[in-house]
Scaffold this motif. Structure first.
Motif: not given
Length: 144
Positions: A108-110, A114-116, A119-121
């Motif tokens: 879940r942490g990984a 990845a989701v962060q 969205y950053a891109v």
């Protein structure tokens, strides 16, 4: 990661309006250009209007147009808002998760990282960035 059709259509509507920013566009015109259901687009356009991205006008001669300049519409914001409530994996929603290893799993942490990063891109792009080639987009949308 897979985005919902709703998000896909939201982005398509904005791209269409961004390439036709000098005028109001009919919902049927957008549906025809992409070959998608007018009924689906009505829900998408209502969402975009509720979020303050577009303005709609009812009746004869009505339609939809951008409410904001394309350079003020962040793609990351659109995707976040249109994907609100959807979860990447079931452990993101502990109240309904049935995963037996959730308490000790590090996956879940990984996924969260990845989701962060995803969205950053997307946050680095605006609608203006996506319609910089508006002549080519208009040409392709007219061929429908």
């Amino acid at each position: 990661m897979r985005l919902t059709t709703f998000t896909d259509y939201s982005l398509r509507v904005l791209i269409y309006l961004g390439t036709h920013s000098n005028r109001q566009s009919a919902v049927g015109e957008i549906a025809l250009a992409y070959g998608i259901s007018k009924n689906h687009l009505m829900k998408v356009i209502q969402f975009l209007a509720d979020e303050g991205y577009v303005v709609t006008t009812r009746g004869k001669g009505g339609g939809v147009r951008l409410k904001r300049d394309p350079d003020r519409i962040r793609i990351g914001d659109i995707v976040r808002k249109s994907e609100a409530g959807s979860v990447l994996v079931e452990c993101y929603s502990p109240e309904t998760s049935e995963c037996r290893i959730e308490r000790s799993c590090l996956l879940r942490g990984a996924f969260k990282k990845a989701v962060q990063a995803f969205y950053a891109v997307l946050d680095t792009y605006t609608l203006a960035d996506l319609v910089v080639n508006h002549a080519a987009l208009e040409s392709l949308l007219r061929k429908s």
